[in-house]
Motif scaffolding. Sequence first.
Motif, mmCIF file in Angstrom:
data_model
loop_
_atom_site.group_PDB
_atom_site.id
_atom_site.type_symbol
_atom_site.label_atom_id
_atom_site.label_comp_id
_atom_site.label_asym_id
_atom_site.label_seq_id
_atom_site.Cartn_x
_atom_site.Cartn_y
_atom_site.Cartn_z
ATOM 1 N N GLU A 4 -4.644 2.342 -14.975
ATOM 2 C CA GLU A 4 -4.615 1.224 -14.036
ATOM 3 C C GLU A 4 -3.164 0.779 -13.871
ATOM 4 O OE1 GLU A 4 -5.467 -0.459 -11.323
ATOM 5 O OE2 GLU A 4 -7.461 -0.141 -12.160
ATOM 6 N N THR A 5 -2.819 0.304 -12.674
ATOM 7 C CA THR A 5 -1.451 -0.180 -12.457
ATOM 8 C C THR A 5 -1.312 -1.581 -13.062
ATOM 9 O OG1 THR A 5 -2.144 -0.958 -10.279
ATOM 10 C CG2 THR A 5 -1.031 1.158 -10.358
ATOM 11 N N ILE A 6 -0.158 -1.838 -13.681
ATOM 12 C CA ILE A 6 0.087 -3.141 -14.319
ATOM 13 C C ILE A 6 0.713 -4.096 -13.296
ATOM 14 C CG2 ILE A 6 1.324 -4.332 -16.189
ATOM 15 C CD1 ILE A 6 1.411 -1.578 -17.633
ATOM 16 N N GLY A 11 0.179 -3.041 -0.324
ATOM 17 C CA GLY A 11 -0.249 -1.667 -0.089
ATOM 18 C C GLY A 11 -1.673 -1.415 -0.543
ATOM 19 N N GLY A 12 -2.229 -2.374 -1.321
ATOM 20 C CA GLY A 12 -3.638 -2.297 -1.709
ATOM 21 C C GLY A 12 -4.032 -0.986 -2.366
ATOM 22 N N GLU A 13 -5.165 -0.425 -1.935
ATOM 23 C CA GLU A 13 -5.699 0.800 -2.534
ATOM 24 C C GLU A 13 -4.755 1.990 -2.341
ATOM 25 O OE1 GLU A 13 -8.447 1.613 -4.519
ATOM 26 O OE2 GLU A 13 -8.227 -0.557 -4.738
ATOM 27 N N GLY A 17 -3.345 4.285 -5.260
ATOM 28 C CA GLY A 17 -3.497 5.741 -5.229
ATOM 29 C C GLY A 17 -2.159 6.458 -5.340
ATOM 30 N N PHE A 18 -1.152 5.949 -4.648
ATOM 31 C CA PHE A 18 0.177 6.583 -4.657
ATOM 32 C C PHE A 18 0.742 6.615 -6.083
ATOM 33 C CE2 PHE A 18 4.823 6.370 -4.360
ATOM 34 C CZ PHE A 18 5.073 7.504 -3.602
ATOM 35 N N ASP A 77 -3.284 6.144 2.573
ATOM 36 C CA ASP A 77 -3.317 6.118 4.038
ATOM 37 C C ASP A 77 -1.889 6.256 4.572
ATOM 38 O OD1 ASP A 77 -2.936 4.649 6.637
ATOM 39 O OD2 ASP A 77 -5.117 4.569 6.530
ATOM 40 N N PRO A 78 -1.627 7.257 5.433
ATOM 41 C CA PRO A 78 -0.257 7.482 5.919
ATOM 42 C C PRO A 78 0.360 6.259 6.614
ATOM 43 C CG PRO A 78 -1.647 9.345 6.489
ATOM 44 C CD PRO A 78 -2.552 8.283 5.945
ATOM 45 N N ASP A 79 -0.441 5.525 7.394
ATOM 46 C CA ASP A 79 0.105 4.361 8.110
ATOM 47 C C ASP A 79 0.536 3.267 7.136
ATOM 48 O OD1 ASP A 79 -0.409 5.680 10.458
ATOM 49 O OD2 ASP A 79 -2.365 4.731 10.770
ATOM 50 N N ILE A 80 -0.270 3.067 6.096
ATOM 51 C CA ILE A 80 0.079 2.043 5.095
ATOM 52 C C ILE A 80 1.283 2.506 4.277
ATOM 53 C CG2 ILE A 80 -0.712 0.822 3.023
ATOM 54 C CD1 ILE A 80 -3.507 0.758 4.329
ATOM 55 N N PHE A 81 1.319 3.792 3.943
ATOM 56 C CA PHE A 81 2.484 4.298 3.216
ATOM 57 C C PHE A 81 3.748 4.074 4.034
ATOM 58 C CE2 PHE A 81 5.739 7.433 2.344
ATOM 59 C CZ PHE A 81 5.931 7.229 0.990
#
Length: 258
Positions: A4-6, A11-13, A17-18, A77-81
């Motif tokens: 899990e990220t701390i 950027g949300g999900e 994921g990234f 998601d490419p747009d969010i990235f």
Amino acid sequence: MNLETIISFPGGESLHGFILVTALVEKAAVPGIKALVQAVNAILQPNQESLLQALQRLRLSIQDITKTLGQMHNHVDPDIFYSVIRIFLSGWKDNPAMPAGLMYEGVSKEPLKYSGGSAAQSTVLHAFDEFLGIRHSKESADFLYRMRDYMPPSHKAFIEDIHSAPSLRDYVLSSGQDHLLTAYNQCVQALVDLRSYHITMVTRYLITAAAKAKRRKPNHLPGPPQALEDRGTGGTAVMSFLKSVRDKTLESILHPHG
């Protein structure tokens, strides 16, 4: 996966994921890093059987990295990235949106410039390149060497140890063993394939996403991404850099004498 990220930023999900897929890519490289150590020891002994086994393990690890990298498509998601995550990954060196750098109050009276996050700051591909004897163009090499200053000192030292170890290429060529030459070339080809795959990902997440963002009406994107649209988060003109690195890797394929 039980990770899990701390710390998080927008950027949300997709951000989640990234970060986690990037961690899985590093994990996929572990057998490859172990194989480098085995291979260097095998050259020093020398033990051709152990070297052959190490080269096969290295190839499998590089192929696993490529496969793991593909999980980005499922989670990011490419747009969010492009329009959100990349702003936070882009640094304040070689960034047209922040030409003067960033002022660190209480640290420095002058603005400081640091590169953004980049895959080139991972020890993994540097170590593989050094071990396989891959030589990049001066411009690419200058950037890659600069990225080593962002690594933990022990990681940077490991790359330098691999660099100063006996040359695998020289050993393979002087051995006259076709099976070693084939195993070496399979490792180089796996690295070429990984770099080609990375280019297709950057095309989707950067080039295509940038074109899409330009077409969007009204354009709600902030300024920096447009200034950065052809740049990787580390600050390079990304496609020419990645293609040069891939092509120089391909040029490293060995051809048998005779």
